[in-house]
Design an enzyme around this catalytic site. Sequence first.
Site, PDB file in Angstrom:
ATOM      1  N   LEU A 199       0.849  -1.196   0.000  1.00 24.35           N
ATOM      2  CA  LEU A 199       0.000   0.000   0.000  1.00 24.35           C
ATOM      3  C   LEU A 199       0.892   1.257   0.000  1.00 24.35           C
ATOM      4  N   GLY A 200       0.287   2.421  -0.235  1.00 26.70           N
ATOM      5  CA  GLY A 200       1.036   3.680  -0.089  1.00 26.70           C
ATOM      6  C   GLY A 200       1.351   4.389  -1.390  1.00 26.70           C
ATOM      7  N   THR A 245       2.845   5.708  -5.112  1.00 27.05           N
ATOM      8  CA  THR A 245       4.134   6.232  -5.557  1.00 27.05           C
ATOM      9  C   THR A 245       4.883   6.842  -4.385  1.00 27.05           C
ATOM     10  N   LEU A 259      16.836  17.641  -9.423  1.00 20.82           N
ATOM     11  CA  LEU A 259      17.683  18.344  -8.459  1.00 20.82           C
ATOM     12  C   LEU A 259      17.786  17.590  -7.132  1.00 20.82           C
ATOM     13  N   GLU A 277      18.549  20.875 -19.388  1.00 21.64           N
ATOM     14  CA  GLU A 277      17.191  21.395 -19.196  1.00 21.64           C
ATOM     15  C   GLU A 277      16.739  22.119 -20.462  1.00 21.64           C
ATOM     16  N   ASP A 285      -2.914  12.925  -8.253  1.00 23.93           N
ATOM     17  CA  ASP A 285      -2.111  13.130  -9.468  1.00 23.93           C
ATOM     18  C   ASP A 285      -2.897  12.859 -10.746  1.00 23.93           C
ATOM     19  N   MET A 340       1.248  17.968  -8.837  1.00 23.45           N
ATOM     20  CA  MET A 340       1.351  16.534  -8.507  1.00 23.45           C
ATOM     21  C   MET A 340       2.116  16.397  -7.207  1.00 23.45           C
ATOM     22  N   HIS A 373      13.837  33.695  19.464  1.00 19.24           N
ATOM     23  CA  HIS A 373      15.231  33.984  19.122  1.00 19.24           C
ATOM     24  C   HIS A 373      16.130  32.993  19.844  1.00 19.24           C
TER      25      HIS A 373
HETATM   26  P1  FAD Z   1      -0.086   7.541  -6.179  1.00 20.08           P
HETATM   27  O1  FAD Z   1       0.724   7.780  -4.965  1.00 20.08           O
HETATM   28  O2  FAD Z   1       0.609   7.459  -7.481  1.00 20.08           O
HETATM   29  O3  FAD Z   1      -0.897   6.211  -5.931  1.00 20.08           O
HETATM   30  C1  FAD Z   1      -1.695   5.623  -6.896  1.00 20.08           C
HETATM   31  C2  FAD Z   1      -1.905   4.156  -6.521  1.00 20.08           C
HETATM   32  O4  FAD Z   1      -2.919   3.640  -7.356  1.00 20.08           O
HETATM   33  C3  FAD Z   1      -0.680   3.283  -6.757  1.00 20.08           C
HETATM   34  O5  FAD Z   1      -0.414   2.520  -5.598  1.00 20.08           O
HETATM   35  C4  FAD Z   1      -1.086   2.359  -7.911  1.00 20.08           C
HETATM   36  O6  FAD Z   1      -0.508   1.069  -7.815  1.00 20.08           O
HETATM   37  C5  FAD Z   1      -2.586   2.308  -7.710  1.00 20.08           C
HETATM   38  N1  FAD Z   1      -3.344   1.995  -8.928  1.00 20.08           N
HETATM   39  C6  FAD Z   1      -3.273   2.586 -10.141  1.00 20.08           C
HETATM   40  N2  FAD Z   1      -4.176   2.055 -11.003  1.00 20.08           N
HETATM   41  C7  FAD Z   1      -4.841   1.093 -10.298  1.00 20.08           C
HETATM   42  C8  FAD Z   1      -5.901   0.206 -10.620  1.00 20.08           C
HETATM   43  N3  FAD Z   1      -6.500   0.216 -11.821  1.00 20.08           N
HETATM   44  N4  FAD Z   1      -6.304  -0.655  -9.655  1.00 20.08           N
HETATM   45  C9  FAD Z   1      -5.727  -0.689  -8.429  1.00 20.08           C
HETATM   46  N5  FAD Z   1      -4.741   0.149  -8.064  1.00 20.08           N
HETATM   47  C10 FAD Z   1      -4.306   1.036  -8.985  1.00 20.08           C
HETATM   48  N6  FAD Z   1       5.270  14.738  -3.578  1.00 20.08           N
HETATM   49  C11 FAD Z   1       5.380  15.499  -2.467  1.00 20.08           C
HETATM   50  O7  FAD Z   1       4.412  16.153  -2.071  1.00 20.08           O
HETATM   51  N7  FAD Z   1       6.557  15.565  -1.776  1.00 20.08           N
HETATM   52  C12 FAD Z   1       7.649  14.885  -2.168  1.00 20.08           C
HETATM   53  O8  FAD Z   1       8.685  14.967  -1.522  1.00 20.08           O
HETATM   54  C13 FAD Z   1       7.566  14.084  -3.330  1.00 20.08           C
HETATM   55  N8  FAD Z   1       8.633  13.398  -3.767  1.00 20.08           N
HETATM   56  C14 FAD Z   1       8.517  12.616  -4.877  1.00 20.08           C
HETATM   57  C15 FAD Z   1       9.650  11.940  -5.324  1.00 20.08           C
HETATM   58  C16 FAD Z   1       9.586  11.154  -6.453  1.00 20.08           C
HETATM   59  C17 FAD Z   1      10.811  10.424  -6.915  1.00 20.08           C
HETATM   60  C18 FAD Z   1       8.349  11.019  -7.146  1.00 20.08           C
HETATM   61  C19 FAD Z   1       8.249  10.145  -8.354  1.00 20.08           C
HETATM   62  C20 FAD Z   1       7.225  11.702  -6.717  1.00 20.08           C
HETATM   63  C21 FAD Z   1       7.300  12.513  -5.580  1.00 20.08           C
HETATM   64  N9  FAD Z   1       6.211  13.235  -5.118  1.00 20.08           N
HETATM   65  C22 FAD Z   1       6.322  14.029  -4.012  1.00 20.08           C
HETATM   66  C23 FAD Z   1       4.906  13.183  -5.795  1.00 20.08           C
HETATM   67  C24 FAD Z   1       3.963  12.228  -5.038  1.00 20.08           C
HETATM   68  O9  FAD Z   1       4.538  10.949  -4.980  1.00 20.08           O
HETATM   69  C25 FAD Z   1       2.602  12.186  -5.718  1.00 20.08           C
HETATM   70  O10 FAD Z   1       2.091  13.481  -5.871  1.00 20.08           O
HETATM   71  C26 FAD Z   1       1.617  11.355  -4.913  1.00 20.08           C
HETATM   72  O11 FAD Z   1       2.089  10.049  -4.707  1.00 20.08           O
HETATM   73  C27 FAD Z   1       0.254  11.312  -5.602  1.00 20.08           C
HETATM   74  O12 FAD Z   1      -0.627  10.569  -4.821  1.00 20.08           O
HETATM   75  P2  FAD Z   1      -1.865   9.812  -5.459  1.00 20.08           P
HETATM   76  O13 FAD Z   1      -2.586   9.199  -4.297  1.00 20.08           O
HETATM   77  O14 FAD Z   1      -2.605  10.679  -6.368  1.00 20.08           O
HETATM   78  O15 FAD Z   1      -1.251   8.646  -6.370  1.00 20.08           O
HETATM   79  P1  NAI Z   2       9.142  18.582 -13.189  1.00 19.61           P
HETATM   80  O1  NAI Z   2       7.933  18.969 -13.913  1.00 19.61           O
HETATM   81  O2  NAI Z   2       9.373  19.085 -11.819  1.00 19.61           O
HETATM   82  O3  NAI Z   2      10.440  18.970 -14.028  1.00 19.61           O
HETATM   83  C1  NAI Z   2      10.661  18.486 -15.317  1.00 19.61           C
HETATM   84  C2  NAI Z   2      11.690  19.356 -15.988  1.00 19.61           C
HETATM   85  O4  NAI Z   2      12.059  18.754 -17.199  1.00 19.61           O
HETATM   86  C3  NAI Z   2      11.190  20.751 -16.319  1.00 19.61           C
HETATM   87  O5  NAI Z   2      12.133  21.692 -15.882  1.00 19.61           O
HETATM   88  C4  NAI Z   2      11.040  20.721 -17.839  1.00 19.61           C
HETATM   89  O6  NAI Z   2      11.232  21.988 -18.436  1.00 19.61           O
HETATM   90  C5  NAI Z   2      12.138  19.752 -18.211  1.00 19.61           C
HETATM   91  N1  NAI Z   2      11.971  19.073 -19.502  1.00 19.61           N
HETATM   92  C6  NAI Z   2      10.832  18.624 -20.069  1.00 19.61           C
HETATM   93  N2  NAI Z   2      11.103  18.024 -21.257  1.00 19.61           N
HETATM   94  C7  NAI Z   2      12.445  18.075 -21.417  1.00 19.61           C
HETATM   95  C8  NAI Z   2      13.336  17.620 -22.425  1.00 19.61           C
HETATM   96  N3  NAI Z   2      12.908  16.949 -23.485  1.00 19.61           N
HETATM   97  N4  NAI Z   2      14.652  17.860 -22.276  1.00 19.61           N
HETATM   98  C9  NAI Z   2      15.124  18.538 -21.188  1.00 19.61           C
HETATM   99  N5  NAI Z   2      14.320  18.987 -20.194  1.00 19.61           N
HETATM  100  C10 NAI Z   2      13.001  18.754 -20.308  1.00 19.61           C
HETATM  101  O7  NAI Z   2       9.134  16.982 -13.223  1.00 19.61           O
HETATM  102  P2  NAI Z   2       9.965  15.894 -12.421  1.00 19.61           P
HETATM  103  O8  NAI Z   2      11.205  16.472 -11.854  1.00 19.61           O
HETATM  104  O9  NAI Z   2      10.041  14.729 -13.344  1.00 19.61           O
HETATM  105  O10 NAI Z   2       8.989  15.543 -11.242  1.00 19.61           O
HETATM  106  C11 NAI Z   2       7.655  15.123 -11.508  1.00 19.61           C
HETATM  107  C12 NAI Z   2       6.745  15.600 -10.449  1.00 19.61           C
HETATM  108  O11 NAI Z   2       6.890  14.830  -9.268  1.00 19.61           O
HETATM  109  C13 NAI Z   2       7.009  17.030  -9.985  1.00 19.61           C
HETATM  110  O12 NAI Z   2       6.444  17.964 -10.839  1.00 19.61           O
HETATM  111  C14 NAI Z   2       6.352  17.038  -8.658  1.00 19.61           C
HETATM  112  O13 NAI Z   2       4.985  17.263  -8.832  1.00 19.61           O
HETATM  113  C15 NAI Z   2       6.596  15.626  -8.144  1.00 19.61           C
HETATM  114  N6  NAI Z   2       7.742  15.622  -7.220  1.00 19.61           N
HETATM  115  C16 NAI Z   2       7.684  16.399  -6.108  1.00 19.61           C
HETATM  116  C17 NAI Z   2       8.728  16.443  -5.218  1.00 19.61           C
HETATM  117  C18 NAI Z   2       8.645  17.340  -4.043  1.00 19.61           C
HETATM  118  O14 NAI Z   2       7.563  17.842  -3.765  1.00 19.61           O
HETATM  119  N7  NAI Z   2       9.737  17.574  -3.323  1.00 19.61           N
HETATM  120  C19 NAI Z   2       9.942  15.652  -5.425  1.00 19.61           C
HETATM  121  C20 NAI Z   2       9.910  14.902  -6.659  1.00 19.61           C
HETATM  122  C21 NAI Z   2       8.843  14.884  -7.486  1.00 19.61           C
END
Ligand code: FAD
Ligand code: NAI
Length: 466
Positions: free
Chosen positions: A38-39, A41, A186, A203, A313, A319, A445
Amino acid sequence: MATYDLVVIGTGPGGYVCAVRAAQLGMKVAVVEKNATLGGTCLNVGCMPSKALLHASEMFEEAGHSFAKMGVSVSSPKLDLPAMMNFKQQGIDGNVKGVEFLMKKNKIDVLKGTGKILGTGKVAVSADGKSQTIETKSIVIATGSDIARLKGIEIDEKRIVSSTGALSLDKVPGKLLIVGAGVIGLELGSVWHRLGAEVVVVEFLDRILPGMDGEIAKQFQRILEKQGFAFKLGAKVTAVDSSGKTLKATIEPAAGGAAETLEADVVLVCIGRVPYTDALGLKEAGVALDNRGRVQIDPHFATSLKGVYAIGDVVAGPMLAHKAEDEGVAVAEIIAGQAGHVNYDVIPGVVYTTPEVSSVGKTEEELKQAGVAYTVGKFPFTANGRSKVNQTTDGFVKILADAKTDRVLGVHIIGREAGEMIHEACVLMEFGGSAEDLARTCHAHPTRSEAIKEAALAVGKRAIHM
Ligand code: FAD
Ligand code: NAI
């Protein structure tokens, strides 16, 4: 046939939080999850594992570079990558177990399998070749997002990786080429750079972190360059040749022109994420998508099919896990007949690097574009006592307030602990507060948060320590 008040498809932060809130409101709830754990992405391959690696790699770097100047003498730290990955996995397991516990505590049925919407009130759950149909008054789609791919560049999750592969590399790459200077590039670039990789970020745009305040992004880029990051802005990767021992990436200027080749051991493609709706049967069921493949919803999260809602998402908006969670709570309350609501003007964003970057509300560019008259107050951490004694003075606080009403419209911070500091701005903005309110609020402070009070004072041109 099992019947429920609510079936939530997906157990990411949107789905499981929605299920808990609905159970609290007295509904009989089931969640459907196709993944083994569970949980979603966030807990499995997103927020949590990345933060575990960011923390561990930061400690590694501090031990190597910052301890000595504080008089803490340690022998040069050695990296045990399998142990670091184990630390990450323990963090994942702990959080996933936490969600399992919440499901049990709230008497929520967990149905393992892939959910498909058959129509209003009907969901099929398939696993291991078997399928069962469940009936429910309401359905919430919380199926999240998937990585965006680059045409012609095949992700093998070993040498050409998405964030998922980059969270599990089995050795530190000599050279890491990152496509996309967004949040993932980053954050994960920082992890591997701290552990010893040479990092080059390509980028497409002429700036990093699009969407964040431009001035903050500029300073952040300078700080990352000082740390050793190299950036190629206004450029795109068009091909990666993986036939040899090292990868050869073709880089072209975004505006057109001569291509160059860059060699790398690992290429991380992180150019954004796309909504995930595979296998849900939305088209057949009559659930409309928008032109970007997101489930279309009205202001109350209702889709085009009666009794079916969507959050997180998979719908429009940032997202982010906390946005998904808040939507989960709001939709559960709406289904229960209450007035669930999300204030999209006050959703913080944080980049968990060193220093951190955090932001809430409008950027300066957005205010300019909207023609809003605003005042700016800025305060650097070089003038903040606590930052000075800790010798962590990179960055500043920037507050944007309405020129007429003084209402705070945006707060942007770059600096250590910026991700924790942003929340006082969120609370202030949620209550429609002014820069004057912030400036007259007593701050302890010595804290880094005093820089926020000083930036608020600077809106009225009366910062004390500058
Ligand atoms: P998800 O977390 O994607 O969950 C969807 C679930 O649905 C999954 O478990 C999947 O298996 C399930 N599912 C899909 N289709 C079906 C189906 N048909 N039947 C049954 N199950 C299904 N966001 C932050 O706010 N802070 C962060 O620090 C952050 N870091 C991130 C780092 C990375 C590397 C990545 C990739 C993302 C990060 N994010 C971060 C973004 C964050 O993970 C997402 O915004 C968040 O998980 C979205 O939640 P959600 O519930 O919409 O979907
Ligand atoms: P992003 O949208 O943050 O950044 C993607 C970058 O790729 C942009 O700067 C865009 O201009 C660039 N880009 C797009 N096409 C390109 C190409 N062909 N060549 C070179 N550069 C290109 O997406 P990212 O980093 O993949 O993360 C996805 C999402 O996951 C984020 O938008 C965020 O919503 C979520 N996330 C959130 C985190 C947090 O809250 N700390 C950490 C990691 C992910």
